[in-house]
Design an enzyme around this catalytic site. Structure first.
Site, PDB file in Angstrom:
ATOM      1  N   ASN A 149       7.528  -4.186  59.493  1.00 20.22           N
ATOM      2  CA  ASN A 149       7.347  -4.031  58.041  1.00 20.22           C
ATOM      3  C   ASN A 149       6.038  -4.650  57.527  1.00 20.22           C
ATOM      4  O   ASN A 149       5.384  -4.102  56.650  1.00 20.22           O
ATOM      5  CB  ASN A 149       8.563  -4.545  57.273  1.00 20.22           C
ATOM      6  CG  ASN A 149       8.862  -5.980  57.540  1.00 20.22           C
ATOM      7  OD1 ASN A 149       8.336  -6.568  58.487  1.00 20.22           O
ATOM      8  ND2 ASN A 149       9.706  -6.581  56.735  1.00 20.22           N
ATOM      9  N   LYS A 172       4.036  -9.763  70.897  1.00 21.62           N
ATOM     10  CA  LYS A 172       4.777  -8.524  71.187  1.00 21.62           C
ATOM     11  C   LYS A 172       5.010  -7.836  69.854  1.00 21.62           C
ATOM     12  O   LYS A 172       5.890  -8.208  69.093  1.00 21.62           O
ATOM     13  CB  LYS A 172       6.107  -8.917  71.822  1.00 21.62           C
ATOM     14  CG  LYS A 172       6.786  -7.917  72.713  1.00 21.62           C
ATOM     15  CD  LYS A 172       6.986  -6.536  72.191  1.00 21.62           C
ATOM     16  CE  LYS A 172       8.273  -6.212  71.495  1.00 21.62           C
ATOM     17  NZ  LYS A 172       8.249  -4.853  70.915  1.00 21.62           N
ATOM     18  N   GLY A 225      12.345 -10.718  62.366  1.00 21.46           N
ATOM     19  CA  GLY A 225      13.057  -9.453  62.563  1.00 21.46           C
ATOM     20  C   GLY A 225      14.474  -9.568  62.046  1.00 21.46           C
ATOM     21  O   GLY A 225      14.781 -10.435  61.215  1.00 21.46           O
ATOM     22  N   THR A 229      19.083  -9.484  65.953  1.00 18.37           N
ATOM     23  CA  THR A 229      18.124  -9.693  67.046  1.00 18.37           C
ATOM     24  C   THR A 229      17.807 -11.181  67.144  1.00 18.37           C
ATOM     25  O   THR A 229      17.692 -11.732  68.245  1.00 18.37           O
ATOM     26  CB  THR A 229      16.817  -8.891  66.804  1.00 18.37           C
ATOM     27  OG1 THR A 229      17.141  -7.602  66.316  1.00 18.37           O
ATOM     28  CG2 THR A 229      15.982  -8.775  68.057  1.00 18.37           C
ATOM     29  N   GLY A 230      17.687 -11.840  65.994  1.00 12.06           N
ATOM     30  CA  GLY A 230      17.403 -13.281  65.968  1.00 12.06           C
ATOM     31  C   GLY A 230      18.456 -14.078  66.736  1.00 12.06           C
ATOM     32  O   GLY A 230      18.131 -15.045  67.434  1.00 12.06           O
ATOM     33  N   GLU A 247      12.450 -15.995  61.475  1.00 12.90           N
ATOM     34  CA  GLU A 247      12.422 -15.505  60.090  1.00 12.90           C
ATOM     35  C   GLU A 247      13.221 -14.215  60.092  1.00 12.90           C
ATOM     36  O   GLU A 247      12.787 -13.216  60.656  1.00 12.90           O
ATOM     37  CB  GLU A 247      10.979 -15.227  59.640  1.00 12.90           C
ATOM     38  CG  GLU A 247      10.058 -16.416  59.697  1.00 12.90           C
ATOM     39  CD  GLU A 247      10.389 -17.480  58.665  1.00 12.90           C
ATOM     40  OE1 GLU A 247      11.301 -17.276  57.841  1.00 12.90           O
ATOM     41  OE2 GLU A 247       9.724 -18.523  58.692  1.00 12.90           O
ATOM     42  N   CYS A 281      11.394  -8.575  53.738  1.00 12.23           N
ATOM     43  CA  CYS A 281      12.511  -9.505  53.910  1.00 12.23           C
ATOM     44  C   CYS A 281      12.890 -10.111  52.562  1.00 12.23           C
ATOM     45  O   CYS A 281      14.048 -10.370  52.299  1.00 12.23           O
ATOM     46  CB  CYS A 281      12.142 -10.577  54.916  1.00 12.23           C
ATOM     47  SG  CYS A 281      10.551 -11.294  54.600  1.00 12.23           S
ATOM     48  N   GLU A 382      22.240  -6.504  54.161  1.00 11.81           N
ATOM     49  CA  GLU A 382      20.850  -6.381  53.739  1.00 11.81           C
ATOM     50  C   GLU A 382      20.504  -4.900  53.576  1.00 11.81           C
ATOM     51  O   GLU A 382      20.651  -4.121  54.517  1.00 11.81           O
ATOM     52  CB  GLU A 382      19.921  -7.002  54.784  1.00 11.81           C
ATOM     53  CG  GLU A 382      18.472  -6.770  54.434  1.00 11.81           C
ATOM     54  CD  GLU A 382      17.492  -7.415  55.406  1.00 11.81           C
ATOM     55  OE1 GLU A 382      17.659  -7.240  56.621  1.00 11.81           O
ATOM     56  OE2 GLU A 382      16.562  -8.078  54.921  1.00 11.81           O
ATOM     57  N   GLU A 459       7.628 -21.200  58.231  1.00 15.05           N
ATOM     58  CA  GLU A 459       6.259 -20.750  58.492  1.00 15.05           C
ATOM     59  C   GLU A 459       5.434 -21.050  57.249  1.00 15.05           C
ATOM     60  O   GLU A 459       5.978 -21.286  56.168  1.00 15.05           O
ATOM     61  CB  GLU A 459       6.252 -19.237  58.781  1.00 15.05           C
ATOM     62  CG  GLU A 459       6.911 -18.904  60.106  1.00 15.05           C
ATOM     63  CD  GLU A 459       6.724 -17.465  60.556  1.00 15.05           C
ATOM     64  OE1 GLU A 459       7.015 -16.556  59.754  1.00 15.05           O
ATOM     65  OE2 GLU A 459       6.300 -17.261  61.702  1.00 15.05           O
TER      66      GLU A 459
HETATM   67  P1  NDP Z   1      14.084  -6.003  64.974  1.00 14.05           P
HETATM   68  O1  NDP Z   1      14.852  -7.244  65.008  1.00 14.05           O
HETATM   69  O2  NDP Z   1      14.730  -4.756  65.434  1.00 14.05           O
HETATM   70  O3  NDP Z   1      12.743  -6.091  65.834  1.00 14.05           O
HETATM   71  C1  NDP Z   1      11.835  -7.131  65.675  1.00 14.05           C
HETATM   72  C2  NDP Z   1      11.073  -7.329  66.960  1.00 14.05           C
HETATM   73  O4  NDP Z   1      11.960  -7.788  67.967  1.00 14.05           O
HETATM   74  C3  NDP Z   1      10.425  -6.053  67.508  1.00 14.05           C
HETATM   75  O5  NDP Z   1       9.188  -6.386  68.074  1.00 14.05           O
HETATM   76  C4  NDP Z   1      11.405  -5.636  68.590  1.00 14.05           C
HETATM   77  O6  NDP Z   1      10.815  -4.851  69.603  1.00 14.05           O
HETATM   78  C5  NDP Z   1      11.813  -6.985  69.124  1.00 14.05           C
HETATM   79  N1  NDP Z   1      13.076  -6.993  69.848  1.00 14.05           N
HETATM   80  C6  NDP Z   1      14.135  -6.177  69.672  1.00 14.05           C
HETATM   81  N2  NDP Z   1      15.112  -6.502  70.546  1.00 14.05           N
HETATM   82  C7  NDP Z   1      14.658  -7.536  71.283  1.00 14.05           C
HETATM   83  C8  NDP Z   1      15.213  -8.306  72.354  1.00 14.05           C
HETATM   84  N3  NDP Z   1      16.437  -8.083  72.831  1.00 14.05           N
HETATM   85  N4  NDP Z   1      14.481  -9.305  72.878  1.00 14.05           N
HETATM   86  C9  NDP Z   1      13.244  -9.565  72.401  1.00 14.05           C
HETATM   87  N5  NDP Z   1      12.668  -8.848  71.415  1.00 14.05           N
HETATM   88  C10 NDP Z   1      13.370  -7.854  70.841  1.00 14.05           C
HETATM   89  O7  NDP Z   1      13.602  -5.927  63.474  1.00 14.05           O
HETATM   90  P2  NDP Z   1      12.758  -4.823  62.763  1.00 14.05           P
HETATM   91  O8  NDP Z   1      11.436  -4.661  63.427  1.00 14.05           O
HETATM   92  O9  NDP Z   1      13.648  -3.637  62.662  1.00 14.05           O
HETATM   93  O10 NDP Z   1      12.438  -5.498  61.332  1.00 14.05           O
HETATM   94  C11 NDP Z   1      13.229  -5.337  60.219  1.00 14.05           C
HETATM   95  C12 NDP Z   1      14.140  -6.522  60.007  1.00 14.05           C
HETATM   96  O11 NDP Z   1      13.393  -7.735  60.020  1.00 14.05           O
HETATM   97  C13 NDP Z   1      14.828  -6.507  58.671  1.00 14.05           C
HETATM   98  O12 NDP Z   1      16.179  -6.786  58.842  1.00 14.05           O
HETATM   99  C14 NDP Z   1      14.174  -7.628  57.854  1.00 14.05           C
HETATM  100  O13 NDP Z   1      14.983  -8.224  56.921  1.00 14.05           O
HETATM  101  C15 NDP Z   1      13.732  -8.579  58.889  1.00 14.05           C
HETATM  102  N6  NDP Z   1      12.539  -9.259  58.452  1.00 14.05           N
HETATM  103  C16 NDP Z   1      12.601 -10.584  58.097  1.00 14.05           C
HETATM  104  C17 NDP Z   1      11.493 -11.248  57.627  1.00 14.05           C
HETATM  105  C18 NDP Z   1      11.515 -12.691  57.288  1.00 14.05           C
HETATM  106  O14 NDP Z   1      10.446 -13.268  57.159  1.00 14.05           O
HETATM  107  N7  NDP Z   1      12.660 -13.309  57.169  1.00 14.05           N
HETATM  108  C19 NDP Z   1      10.215 -10.556  57.486  1.00 14.05           C
HETATM  109  C20 NDP Z   1      10.251  -9.198  57.914  1.00 14.05           C
HETATM  110  C21 NDP Z   1      11.383  -8.594  58.364  1.00 14.05           C
HETATM  111  P3  NDP Z   1      10.906  -3.248  69.567  1.00 14.05           P
HETATM  112  O15 NDP Z   1      10.183  -2.814  68.346  1.00 14.05           O
HETATM  113  O16 NDP Z   1      10.237  -2.845  70.820  1.00 14.05           O
HETATM  114  O17 NDP Z   1      12.362  -2.883  69.524  1.00 14.05           O
END
Ligand code: NDP
Length: 489
Positions: A149, A172, A225, A229-230, A247, A281, A382, A459
């Site tokens: 995003n 990554k 993310g 995933t977190g 985050e 987010c 969300e 952060e």
């Molecule tokens: P994801 O959690 O799907 O992906 C985030 C990253 O994690 C990507 O690079 C993804 O790779 C990687 N990833 C996915 N699975 C794994 C794994 N098992 N091990 C290690 N890395 C992995 O999130 P999105 O990209 O879909 O982002 C949107 C989400 O993030 C929303 O829910 C939003 O609220 C949150 N967000 C939070 C923010 C904050 O500051 N709190 C800011 C921005 C977003 P790949 O793309 O290859 O799958």
């Protein structure tokens, strides 16, 4: 750079020989391709970063600071191509993309100013035997896992403080937005950082991200993310007790009191929900209006939302681009349908916009929903897109109770002309940030992060820098010849 990744200061193909395409969310057209990194590629990048760490962590602070300033200068000079690339792969309007590139540069300038400015502590031991000194050391190699995003600014949030503290990186990027991060990495390499200080390995999260988690050569994971995933990242980091900042998602409440400047708040709600097509987010995700102003406010907001022009981010006059992927749009559609099935009414939008120009992209109309049941998914989960549920509350107590009724706790805002009320609300909202009479704008100098399931650690700000250090204590006893330590022999 087609089909490549950036490791050790050079463009490289994947060891597995494969690549994958990146598509424009506004049209589905292919805009580039990058290397499909393997675990072996990630390991090689970690080795490069470890090698660079030896040099970078010993580089004098003044030189580190100059290098960070140089990065900012080079990024600002390349804002045009960087922003265009960001629009093509992410979908946001060009103005927003430029501002994201500016925010990346700004974060580097901020941390360049902090390098070498930190003060340690020298304190007497409580027994009077001597003193101790507290120092800070960089952690080592950091694995930065990024979402789609804000692929560029969130890379800056991690890499700028991390480099300032003396660490090096394997980044990554999200698989759907790797292009601009790769361009940024090349600029970083040209700005005087040692080769391998910032590597970008493109490829699936479950492969490249997993190697960053599993590899003992990575000392910290900085992740942005989804909350689910977190949780996996947290589990994966446990094996080697890696340092961690997370985050994660949010469901930010915006509370508009009866004494608020309604014009200002309408602008704030529009910006807060529909910027980046609602995919932030800290987007405003639940709107709580005091009963006495609810009708007037909703009318004014609906008018404003109806005037949002949806289109290709590179077309002039576009206010809001497409959603990033078809899957993200389906998630929002499901939530809106669920709310409607429970009695909600779309006040504006509520579906896909018409017209042949928009049919190929992942567009969704800016949407306002009234009469939303509090048990609807759009209120309890969300909603990562341009749909805003509007709720009426009788007073601040009810607003706060509703606002806090969520597992998330990232951002929040309160709109009032009474400062005392604002402070009281800010103290009671369970969220990492409360904006008063302002939409959610993050700033390099203000620490950012979540309460509850929205995250772990902070952060930005001086606080953000601390998450890239290990704290080291050195105890110095006054020399006393023949001193016994009390072991009974
Ligand atoms: P994801 O959690 O799907 O992906 C985030 C990253 O994690 C990507 O690079 C993804 O790779 C990687 N990833 C996915 N699975 C794994 C794994 N098992 N091990 C290690 N890395 C992995 O999130 P999105 O990209 O879909 O982002 C949107 C989400 O993030 C929303 O829910 C939003 O609220 C949150 N967000 C939070 C923010 C904050 O500051 N709190 C800011 C921005 C977003 P790949 O793309 O290859 O799958």
């Amino acid at each position: 750079m087609d089909g490549m990744m950036f490791v050790g200061g050079q463009w490289r193909k994947s060891g597995g020989g494969e690549s994958f395409q990146v598509k424009n969310p506004a049209s589905g057209a292919v805009v580039g391709s990058v290397a499909k990194g393997t675990r072996e590629d990630a390991r090689s990048a970690i080795d490069s970063a470890r090698e660079a760490f030896r040099k970078w962590s010993e580089t004098p602070p003044i030189e580190r600071s100059r290098a960070l300033l140089k990065v900012a200068e080079m990024v600002r000079a390349s804002v045009g191509p960087l922003a265009k690339s960001l629009v093509l792969e992410q979908g946001k309007p060009l103005g927003e993309a430029k501002s994201e590139i500016g925010s990346f540069a700004n974060t580097f300038e901020y941390y360049a100013g902090l390098v070498g400015r930190e003060r340690g502590a020298q304190t007497p031991l409580s027994t009077g035997e001597g003193y101790f000194i507290v120092t800070k050391r960089p952690i080592g190699v950091v694995g930065a896992i990024l979402p789609w995003n804000f692929p560029v600014s969130l890379m800056g949030w991690k890499v700028a403080p991390g480099l300032a503290a003396g660490n090096t990186f394997v980044v990554k990027p999200a698989s759907t937005t790797p292009l601009t991060d790769l361009m940024a990495a090349e600029l970083l390499a040209k700005s005087g950082l040692p080769a391998g200080a910032v590597n970008v390995v493109t490829g699936p999260g479950g492969v490249v991200g997993q190697e960053l988690l599993d590899n003992p050569g990575v000392g910290k994971i900085a992740f942005t993310g989804e909350t689910d995933t977190g949780k996996k990242i947290m589990e994966g980091s446990a094996k080697h007790i890696k340092r961690l900042t997370l985050e994660l998602g949010g469901s930010d409440p915006m509370i508009v009191c009866d004494d608020a400047d309604l014009g200002l708040a309408v602008e704030g709600a529009t910006w807060g929900r529909f910027r980046n097509c609602g995919q932030s987010c800290t987007s405003v995700k639940r709107l709580f209006l005091f009963e006495s102003i609810s009708e007037e406010f909703t009318k004014r907001l609906a008018e404003k939302v109806r005037s949002i022009r949806v289109g290709d981010g590179l077309q002039s006059g576009t206010h809001m681009g497409p959603m990033h992927t078809a899957e993200q749009r389906s998630k929002v559609e499901d939530m809106v349908e669920d709310a409607e099935a429970r009695g909600a009414e779309p006040l504006v939008g509520g579906g896909r916009p018409g017209g042949p120009d928009l049919a190929r992209g992942n567009f969704y109309s800016p949407t306002l929903l009234g009469g939303v049941d509090y048990d609807s998914r759009i209120a309890t989960e969300e909603c990562f897109g341009p749909a805003l549920p509007v709720f009426e509350v009788k007073d601040l107590d009810e607003a706060l109770e509703r606002a806090n009724d969520t597992p998330y706790g990232l951002g929040s805002s309160v709109w009032t002309s009474d400062l005392e009320r604002a402070y009281s609300a800010a103290e009671r909202i369970e969220a990492g940030t409360t904006w008063v009479n302002s939409p959610p704008i993050s700033r390099a100098e203000v620490p950012f992060g979540g309460f509850k399931q929205s995250g772990f650690g902070r952060e930005l700000g001086v606080e953000g820098l601390d998450y890239y250090y290990e704290t080291k204590s050195i105890q110095v006893l006054e020399y006393e010849k023949g001193k016994k330590w009390g072991f009974p022999i």
